[in-house]
Design a protein around this motif. Sequence first.
Motif, PDB file in Angstrom:
ATOM      1  N   ARG A   1     -19.511 -11.431 -12.336  1.00 12.83           N
ATOM      2  CA  ARG A   1     -18.945 -10.764 -13.490  1.00 12.83           C
ATOM      3  C   ARG A   1     -18.790  -9.280 -13.196  1.00 12.83           C
ATOM      4  O   ARG A   1     -19.693  -8.644 -12.640  1.00 12.83           O
ATOM      5  CB  ARG A   1     -19.837 -10.981 -14.710  1.00 12.83           C
ATOM      6  CG  ARG A   1     -19.252 -10.475 -16.011  1.00 12.83           C
ATOM      7  CD  ARG A   1     -20.146 -10.825 -17.195  1.00 12.83           C
ATOM      8  NE  ARG A   1     -20.315 -12.269 -17.336  1.00 12.83           N
ATOM      9  CZ  ARG A   1     -20.975 -12.841 -18.329  1.00 12.83           C
ATOM     10  NH1 ARG A   1     -21.521 -12.101 -19.284  1.00 12.83           N
ATOM     11  NH2 ARG A   1     -21.094 -14.153 -18.378  1.00 12.83           N
ATOM     12  N   GLU A   2     -17.651  -8.719 -13.556  1.00 12.34           N
ATOM     13  CA  GLU A   2     -17.372  -7.325 -13.269  1.00 12.34           C
ATOM     14  C   GLU A   2     -16.873  -6.596 -14.509  1.00 12.34           C
ATOM     15  O   GLU A   2     -16.273  -7.191 -15.405  1.00 12.34           O
ATOM     16  CB  GLU A   2     -16.327  -7.197 -12.153  1.00 12.34           C
ATOM     17  CG  GLU A   2     -14.960  -7.748 -12.521  1.00 12.34           C
ATOM     18  CD  GLU A   2     -13.922  -7.548 -11.430  1.00 12.34           C
ATOM     19  OE1 GLU A   2     -14.261  -6.995 -10.372  1.00 12.34           O
ATOM     20  OE2 GLU A   2     -12.758  -7.953 -11.641  1.00 12.34           O
ATOM     21  N   LEU A   3     -17.116  -5.304 -14.520  1.00 16.38           N
ATOM     22  CA  LEU A   3     -16.641  -4.468 -15.612  1.00 16.38           C
ATOM     23  C   LEU A   3     -15.126  -4.346 -15.576  1.00 16.38           C
ATOM     24  O   LEU A   3     -14.534  -4.104 -14.529  1.00 16.38           O
ATOM     25  CB  LEU A   3     -17.268  -3.079 -15.515  1.00 16.38           C
ATOM     26  CG  LEU A   3     -16.719  -2.035 -16.490  1.00 16.38           C
ATOM     27  CD1 LEU A   3     -17.150  -2.350 -17.918  1.00 16.38           C
ATOM     28  CD2 LEU A   3     -17.180  -0.634 -16.086  1.00 16.38           C
ATOM     29  N   VAL A   4     -14.508  -4.496 -16.730  1.00 17.26           N
ATOM     30  CA  VAL A   4     -13.082  -4.232 -16.889  1.00 17.26           C
ATOM     31  C   VAL A   4     -12.895  -2.866 -17.541  1.00 17.26           C
ATOM     32  O   VAL A   4     -12.240  -1.981 -16.999  1.00 17.26           O
ATOM     33  CB  VAL A   4     -12.389  -5.316 -17.725  1.00 17.26           C
ATOM     34  CG1 VAL A   4     -10.912  -4.979 -17.925  1.00 17.26           C
ATOM     35  CG2 VAL A   4     -12.545  -6.677 -17.068  1.00 17.26           C
ATOM     36  N   ALA A   5     -13.473  -2.696 -18.702  1.00 16.41           N
ATOM     37  CA  ALA A   5     -13.404  -1.429 -19.423  1.00 16.41           C
ATOM     38  C   ALA A   5     -14.502  -1.384 -20.461  1.00 16.41           C
ATOM     39  O   ALA A   5     -14.874  -2.409 -21.019  1.00 16.41           O
ATOM     40  CB  ALA A   5     -12.038  -1.242 -20.085  1.00 16.41           C
TER      41      ALA A   5
ATOM     42  N   SER B   1     -19.637   6.310 -27.250  1.00 19.09           N
ATOM     43  CA  SER B   1     -19.325   7.508 -28.021  1.00 19.09           C
ATOM     44  C   SER B   1     -18.978   8.691 -27.132  1.00 19.09           C
ATOM     45  O   SER B   1     -18.303   9.621 -27.565  1.00 19.09           O
ATOM     46  CB  SER B   1     -20.496   7.868 -28.936  1.00 19.09           C
ATOM     47  OG  SER B   1     -21.667   8.123 -28.184  1.00 19.09           O
ATOM     48  N   GLY B   2     -19.424   8.645 -25.880  1.00 16.10           N
ATOM     49  CA  GLY B   2     -19.239   9.784 -25.005  1.00 16.10           C
ATOM     50  C   GLY B   2     -18.339   9.597 -23.805  1.00 16.10           C
ATOM     51  O   GLY B   2     -17.987  10.575 -23.138  1.00 16.10           O
ATOM     52  N   SER B   3     -17.947   8.366 -23.516  1.00 14.77           N
ATOM     53  CA  SER B   3     -17.164   8.158 -22.312  1.00 14.77           C
ATOM     54  C   SER B   3     -16.374   6.863 -22.359  1.00 14.77           C
ATOM     55  O   SER B   3     -16.657   5.971 -23.160  1.00 14.77           O
ATOM     56  CB  SER B   3     -18.076   8.153 -21.084  1.00 14.77           C
ATOM     57  OG  SER B   3     -18.970   7.058 -21.127  1.00 14.77           O
ATOM     58  N   THR B   4     -15.398   6.792 -21.473  1.00  9.89           N
ATOM     59  CA  THR B   4     -14.602   5.592 -21.273  1.00  9.89           C
ATOM     60  C   THR B   4     -14.630   5.242 -19.793  1.00  9.89           C
ATOM     61  O   THR B   4     -14.358   6.090 -18.943  1.00  9.89           O
ATOM     62  CB  THR B   4     -13.149   5.797 -21.714  1.00  9.89           C
ATOM     63  OG1 THR B   4     -13.116   6.187 -23.086  1.00  9.89           O
ATOM     64  CG2 THR B   4     -12.353   4.513 -21.533  1.00  9.89           C
ATOM     65  N   ASN B   5     -14.977   4.019 -19.490  1.00  4.22           N
ATOM     66  CA  ASN B   5     -14.997   3.549 -18.110  1.00  4.22           C
ATOM     67  C   ASN B   5     -13.986   2.426 -17.954  1.00  4.22           C
ATOM     68  O   ASN B   5     -14.002   1.463 -18.715  1.00  4.22           O
ATOM     69  CB  ASN B   5     -16.392   3.053 -17.733  1.00  4.22           C
ATOM     70  CG  ASN B   5     -17.430   4.152 -17.735  1.00  4.22           C
ATOM     71  OD1 ASN B   5     -17.190   5.238 -17.221  1.00  4.22           O
ATOM     72  ND2 ASN B   5     -18.592   3.883 -18.313  1.00  4.22           N
ATOM     73  N   VAL B   6     -13.130   2.564 -16.962  1.00  5.22           N
ATOM     74  CA  VAL B   6     -12.109   1.563 -16.684  1.00  5.22           C
ATOM     75  C   VAL B   6     -12.137   1.242 -15.199  1.00  5.22           C
ATOM     76  O   VAL B   6     -12.158   2.152 -14.362  1.00  5.22           O
ATOM     77  CB  VAL B   6     -10.710   2.043 -17.088  1.00  5.22           C
ATOM     78  CG1 VAL B   6      -9.671   0.960 -16.817  1.00  5.22           C
ATOM     79  CG2 VAL B   6     -10.679   2.441 -18.556  1.00  5.22           C
TER      80      VAL B   6
ATOM     81  N   THR C   1      -5.673  -1.010 -21.435  1.00  2.00           N
ATOM     82  CA  THR C   1      -6.150   0.039 -22.308  1.00  2.00           C
ATOM     83  C   THR C   1      -7.155  -0.542 -23.289  1.00  2.00           C
ATOM     84  O   THR C   1      -6.892  -1.581 -23.900  1.00  2.00           O
ATOM     85  CB  THR C   1      -5.000   0.704 -23.089  1.00  2.00           C
ATOM     86  OG1 THR C   1      -4.020   1.203 -22.177  1.00  2.00           O
ATOM     87  CG2 THR C   1      -5.527   1.866 -23.929  1.00  2.00           C
ATOM     88  N   ILE C   2      -8.291   0.120 -23.434  1.00  6.36           N
ATOM     89  CA  ILE C   2      -9.312  -0.344 -24.355  1.00  6.36           C
ATOM     90  C   ILE C   2      -9.273   0.488 -25.632  1.00  6.36           C
ATOM     91  O   ILE C   2      -9.062   1.702 -25.598  1.00  6.36           O
ATOM     92  CB  ILE C   2     -10.713  -0.302 -23.704  1.00  6.36           C
ATOM     93  CG1 ILE C   2     -11.758  -0.950 -24.618  1.00  6.36           C
ATOM     94  CG2 ILE C   2     -11.104   1.119 -23.329  1.00  6.36           C
ATOM     95  CD1 ILE C   2     -13.099  -1.178 -23.936  1.00  6.36           C
ATOM     96  N   PHE C   3      -9.469  -0.171 -26.757  1.00  8.16           N
ATOM     97  CA  PHE C   3      -9.457   0.475 -28.062  1.00  8.16           C
ATOM     98  C   PHE C   3     -10.673   0.049 -28.859  1.00  8.16           C
ATOM     99  O   PHE C   3     -11.042  -1.125 -28.868  1.00  8.16           O
ATOM    100  CB  PHE C   3      -8.206   0.105 -28.862  1.00  8.16           C
ATOM    101  CG  PHE C   3      -6.912   0.463 -28.214  1.00  8.16           C
ATOM    102  CD1 PHE C   3      -6.226  -0.452 -27.433  1.00  8.16           C
ATOM    103  CD2 PHE C   3      -6.366   1.727 -28.398  1.00  8.16           C
ATOM    104  CE1 PHE C   3      -5.026  -0.121 -26.840  1.00  8.16           C
ATOM    105  CE2 PHE C   3      -5.161   2.066 -27.811  1.00  8.16           C
ATOM    106  CZ  PHE C   3      -4.488   1.137 -27.027  1.00  8.16           C
TER     107      PHE C   3
ATOM    108  N   VAL D   1     -13.495  -4.228 -30.962  1.00  8.59           N
ATOM    109  CA  VAL D   1     -12.885  -3.610 -29.793  1.00  8.59           C
ATOM    110  C   VAL D   1     -11.754  -4.507 -29.309  1.00  8.59           C
ATOM    111  O   VAL D   1     -11.830  -5.734 -29.422  1.00  8.59           O
ATOM    112  CB  VAL D   1     -13.938  -3.391 -28.683  1.00  8.59           C
ATOM    113  CG1 VAL D   1     -14.493  -4.719 -28.184  1.00  8.59           C
ATOM    114  CG2 VAL D   1     -13.354  -2.581 -27.536  1.00  8.59           C
ATOM    115  N   SER D   2     -10.707  -3.897 -28.795  1.00  9.04           N
ATOM    116  CA  SER D   2      -9.569  -4.642 -28.272  1.00  9.04           C
ATOM    117  C   SER D   2      -9.250  -4.186 -26.864  1.00  9.04           C
ATOM    118  O   SER D   2      -9.600  -3.079 -26.455  1.00  9.04           O
ATOM    119  CB  SER D   2      -8.338  -4.454 -29.159  1.00  9.04           C
ATOM    120  OG  SER D   2      -8.521  -5.035 -30.436  1.00  9.04           O
ATOM    121  N   LEU D   3      -8.575  -5.051 -26.143  1.00  6.75           N
ATOM    122  CA  LEU D   3      -8.127  -4.743 -24.789  1.00  6.75           C
ATOM    123  C   LEU D   3      -6.659  -5.108 -24.688  1.00  6.75           C
ATOM    124  O   LEU D   3      -6.306  -6.289 -24.784  1.00  6.75           O
ATOM    125  CB  LEU D   3      -8.942  -5.521 -23.754  1.00  6.75           C
ATOM    126  CG  LEU D   3      -8.628  -5.230 -22.290  1.00  6.75           C
ATOM    127  CD1 LEU D   3      -9.094  -3.818 -21.922  1.00  6.75           C
ATOM    128  CD2 LEU D   3      -9.285  -6.267 -21.386  1.00  6.75           C
TER     129      LEU D   3
END
Length: 117
Positions: free
Chosen positions: A45-49, A53-58, A67-69, A76-78
């Motif tokens: 399993r790997e991170l997508v996004a 509150s302080g950061s966004t990781n993609v 794009t993550i929202f 949350v949506s992708l």
Amino acid sequence: QVQLVEFGGGLVQPGGSLRLSCTASGSIFYIYGMGWYRQAPGKQRELVARLTSGSTNVADSVKGRFTIFRDNARAVSLQMSSLKPEDTAVYYCYGDINSRNIRSDYWGQGTQVTVSS
């Protein structure tokens, strides 16, 4: 209990778009972050996004295409565009959630995304 439920998975052609959504429910005091991970057959399993509150990781593999929202405090949506066959995987919603004064990681049941012609 806390539940994360994903919607939006399915079959899409290469180059197409798909939008995933996830909503958390249950006894929730605060959500520190939410995001999406994926797991392809034979891979970890790997991170997508992920949004906090302080950061966004993609992930580099999806940067510029996904794009993550954070739709609201519990959702949350992708948005996935220019999809490639390599994006085929089970996508899992993730939540860093404080429930009844305990902060833990929570996972959705997963939704299948298949990119194929």
